[in-house]
Scaffold this motif. Structure first.
Motif, short mmCIF file in Angstrom:
data_model
loop_
_atom_site.label_atom_id
_atom_site.label_comp_id
_atom_site.label_asym_id
_atom_site.label_seq_id
_atom_site.Cartn_x
_atom_site.Cartn_y
_atom_site.Cartn_z
N SER A 152 -12.12 2.73 -6.77
CA SER A 152 -10.92 1.88 -6.91
C SER A 152 -9.63 2.65 -6.63
O SER A 152 -8.55 2.16 -6.96
N ASP A 153 -9.73 3.84 -6.04
CA ASP A 153 -8.55 4.67 -5.82
C ASP A 153 -7.47 3.93 -5.04
O ASP A 153 -6.29 3.96 -5.40
N LEU A 154 -7.88 3.28 -3.95
CA LEU A 154 -6.90 2.63 -3.07
C LEU A 154 -6.22 1.45 -3.77
O LEU A 154 -5.00 1.31 -3.74
N ALA A 155 -7.02 0.60 -4.42
CA ALA A 155 -6.46 -0.57 -5.10
C ALA A 155 -5.52 -0.15 -6.23
O ALA A 155 -4.41 -0.69 -6.37
N VAL A 156 -5.94 0.82 -7.02
CA VAL A 156 -5.11 1.28 -8.13
C VAL A 156 -3.85 1.97 -7.60
O VAL A 156 -2.74 1.75 -8.10
N GLY A 157 -4.01 2.79 -6.55
CA GLY A 157 -2.86 3.50 -6.00
C GLY A 157 -1.83 2.56 -5.41
O GLY A 157 -0.62 2.75 -5.59
N LEU A 158 -2.28 1.54 -4.69
CA LEU A 158 -1.34 0.58 -4.10
C LEU A 158 -0.61 -0.20 -5.18
O LEU A 158 0.60 -0.47 -5.07
N THR A 159 -1.33 -0.57 -6.23
CA THR A 159 -0.68 -1.26 -7.35
C THR A 159 0.35 -0.35 -8.01
O THR A 159 1.47 -0.77 -8.33
N GLN A 160 -0.02 0.91 -8.20
CA GLN A 160 0.91 1.86 -8.82
C GLN A 160 2.15 2.04 -7.95
O GLN A 160 3.28 2.05 -8.46
N ALA A 161 1.96 2.17 -6.64
CA ALA A 161 3.11 2.33 -5.74
C ALA A 161 4.02 1.10 -5.77
O ALA A 161 5.24 1.22 -5.77
N ARG A 162 3.41 -0.07 -5.80
CA ARG A 162 4.22 -1.30 -5.83
C ARG A 162 5.04 -1.38 -7.12
O ARG A 162 6.23 -1.73 -7.09
N LEU A 163 4.43 -1.05 -8.25
CA LEU A 163 5.16 -1.08 -9.52
C LEU A 163 6.25 -0.02 -9.54
O LEU A 163 7.34 -0.25 -10.07
N GLN A 164 5.97 1.15 -8.97
CA GLN A 164 6.99 2.20 -8.92
C GLN A 164 8.16 1.78 -8.02
O GLN A 164 9.32 2.04 -8.35
N LEU A 165 7.85 1.12 -6.93
CA LEU A 165 8.92 0.63 -6.05
C LEU A 165 9.77 -0.42 -6.75
O LEU A 165 11.01 -0.38 -6.67
N ASN A 166 9.11 -1.34 -7.43
CA ASN A 166 9.85 -2.39 -8.14
C ASN A 166 10.74 -1.81 -9.23
O ASN A 166 11.79 -2.37 -9.55
N ALA A 167 10.30 -0.69 -9.82
CA ALA A 167 11.08 -0.06 -10.88
C ALA A 167 12.14 0.89 -10.34
O ALA A 167 12.88 1.51 -11.12
N GLY A 168 12.23 1.03 -9.01
CA GLY A 168 13.23 1.93 -8.41
C GLY A 168 12.84 3.39 -8.47
O GLY A 168 13.68 4.26 -8.24
N ARG A 169 11.57 3.68 -8.72
CA ARG A 169 11.10 5.07 -8.79
C ARG A 169 10.58 5.47 -7.40
O ARG A 169 9.39 5.63 -7.17
N ASN A 170 11.51 5.60 -6.45
CA ASN A 170 11.13 5.78 -5.05
C ASN A 170 10.44 7.11 -4.80
O ASN A 170 9.50 7.18 -3.99
N GLU A 171 10.91 8.18 -5.43
CA GLU A 171 10.28 9.49 -5.20
C GLU A 171 8.83 9.49 -5.69
O GLU A 171 7.94 10.03 -5.02
N GLN A 172 8.58 8.87 -6.86
CA GLN A 172 7.21 8.80 -7.36
C GLN A 172 6.35 7.92 -6.46
O GLN A 172 5.18 8.22 -6.21
N ALA A 173 6.92 6.81 -6.00
CA ALA A 173 6.17 5.94 -5.08
C ALA A 173 5.83 6.68 -3.79
O ALA A 173 4.73 6.52 -3.24
N LEU A 174 6.77 7.50 -3.30
CA LEU A 174 6.51 8.27 -2.08
C LEU A 174 5.34 9.23 -2.29
O LEU A 174 4.45 9.33 -1.43
N ALA A 175 5.33 9.92 -3.43
CA ALA A 175 4.22 10.85 -3.71
C ALA A 175 2.89 10.10 -3.79
O ALA A 175 1.87 10.56 -3.26
#
Length: 420
Positions: A152-175
């Motif tokens: 589930s790495d890809l599904a979880v990672g994409l969800t995490q990136a989307r939530l980080q983007l929505n929260a304005g945590r762009n550097e974390q989303a980039l990583a």
């Protein structure tokens, strides 16, 4: 449902017959066992016998289940837990859809332990926690989602990136997205999210390097990709020019700006906005002759009112040749106001005052433009035509600000005293 209806029908029928029988003849039963004596009417006694038979049947089924062993009982218990988990998951998803974040989060977490697909529960619970602003809990649910389901790495990672983007945590989303791209380098959704992060961070150079992959993997439709490409290359050109403008004129080297231009895809080198940016930067950085040559070449192939306006502002190495080139275009576009304005300006550079005035007046007659009026106003003033200059100036100011027509005092009374 069918069985329940049959049972209800039988029960109603039995109750009816029992009532009729008791009304007709209640009967009498007497049972004596040792010192015990039981007396009742016939119908009540029969009802007790039936209830006793049903209780005995249930008891025998229970004993039969126990005789099957602990495995069967465990299976029964697990099935009961799964049914409860399905109900909690369904209710939790409904609460999530309705925006009841706290209730949804609680139900989804409760149902995750026995759920057949706990990944859905934890990902949805992470969404609910994110909506509540609890990023730590959202990260915890994402970690539980990853632990609950292998692959589930890809599904979880994409969800995490989307939530980080929505929260304005762009550097974390980039990583997060760079880690996902190392595992799935050609995944379209990963690249789309990565493009969003680069855009938020205004890392136009990195985004320009991602553009070929976005096109190759069809991660965006053609129209969206065209708009993105234009935005990216305009900003890359601007950043390169800004670095050069901060340097002293004698130390400027336009090689970097030229390399950016060479990197552009062929369609963007024909884009009027991109060409305008590049030529304007060349002119501002002291390479007006190169800017004039580029614009002349592009205008021969693809006409643009935006570019001819810039062409009239730039001074080429030979003003007379520049004027001849522009007058050649006038044969095909005799009433183009932007071309006439450019010809007026080029004529001024050639010190052809009368021709410049005619071109500017013709342009203003074809289309009233604040820019053309201002240029003609300035020329009238230098030619000594002050009334015409003031007239254009007043007209331009009034039209620009949309002032209503109002009565105004005379500028000076006939007696010579100023107006009050």
């Amino acid at each position: 449902m069918r069985r329940l209806l049959i049972v209800l029908f039988v029960a109603v029928l039995a109750g009816t017959l029992l009532s009729l029988g008791m009304a007709e003849d209640p009967g009498y039963i007497r049972v004596s066992i040792g010192t015990w004596l039981i007396e009742t009417n016939f119908w009540v006694g029969m009802s007790l016998v039936v209830l006793a038979a049903l209780a005995l049947h249930w008891l025998l089924d229970l004993l039969r289940g126990l005789r099957l062993g602990p495995g069967a009982m465990g299976q029964w218990w697990r099935n009961s837990g799964r049914r409860r988990a399905r109900r909690q998951t369904t209710r939790g998803l409904l609460e999530l859809a309705e925006g009841n974040w706290g209730r949804a989060r609680k139900l989804l977490e409760q149902g995750a332990g026995n759920a057949e697909t706990p990944l859905i529960n934890y990902l949805s619970a992470a969404e609910a926690a994110h909506q509540q602003g609890d990023q730590e809990e959202a990260d915890r649910f994402l970690r539980l989602a990853w632990e609950s389901t292998s692959g589930s790495d890809l599904a979880v990672g994409l969800t995490q990136a989307r939530l980080q983007l929505n929260a304005g945590r762009n550097e974390q989303a980039l990583a997060t997205l760079l880690r996902l791209r190392r595992k799935s380098p050609n995944h379209p959704h990963v690249m789309r999210q990565l493009a969003n992060v680069y855009r938020n961070l205004e890392d136009w150079q990195a985004l320009s390097e991602l553009l070929p992959e976005l096109r190759r993997q069809a991660a965006l439709d053609d129209s969206s990709l065209t708009v993105l490409e234009q935005e990216v290359w305009l900003n890359v050109l601007d950043q390169a020019a800004e670095r050069l403008e901060r340097q002293p004129p004698e130390q400027r080297n336009l090689d970097h700006l030229d390399r950016v231009w060479d990197q552009l895809p062929p369609p963007r080198r024909r884009d009027e906005s991109v060409v305008h940016h590049y030529a304007d930067h060349l002119a501002r950085l002291g390479a007006e002759s190169r800017a004039e040559s580029l614009l002349r070449k592009v205008l021969r192939q693809n006409w643009s009112d935006l570019l001819i306006n810039l062409y009239g502002r730039i001074q080429g190495p030979r003003e007379d040749e520049q004027l001849l080139a522009a007058e050649g275009w006038l044969k095909e576009r005799p009433n183009n106001p932007e071309l006439l304005l450019a010809l007026g300006r080029i004529s001024l550079r050639n010190r052809l005052w009368g021709k410049a005035r005619e071109y500017l007046e013709t342009s203003l007659g074809v289309r009233h433009s604040q820019e053309t009026a201002a240029e003609l106003c300035r020329l009238y003033a230098h030619l000594g035509r002050y009334e015409d200059s003031v007239r254009l100036l007043r007209q331009g100011v009034l039209e620009h600000h949309g002032l209503p027509r109002l009565p105004m005092p005379e500028a000076r009374r006939r007696s010579g005293t100023p107006a009050r």
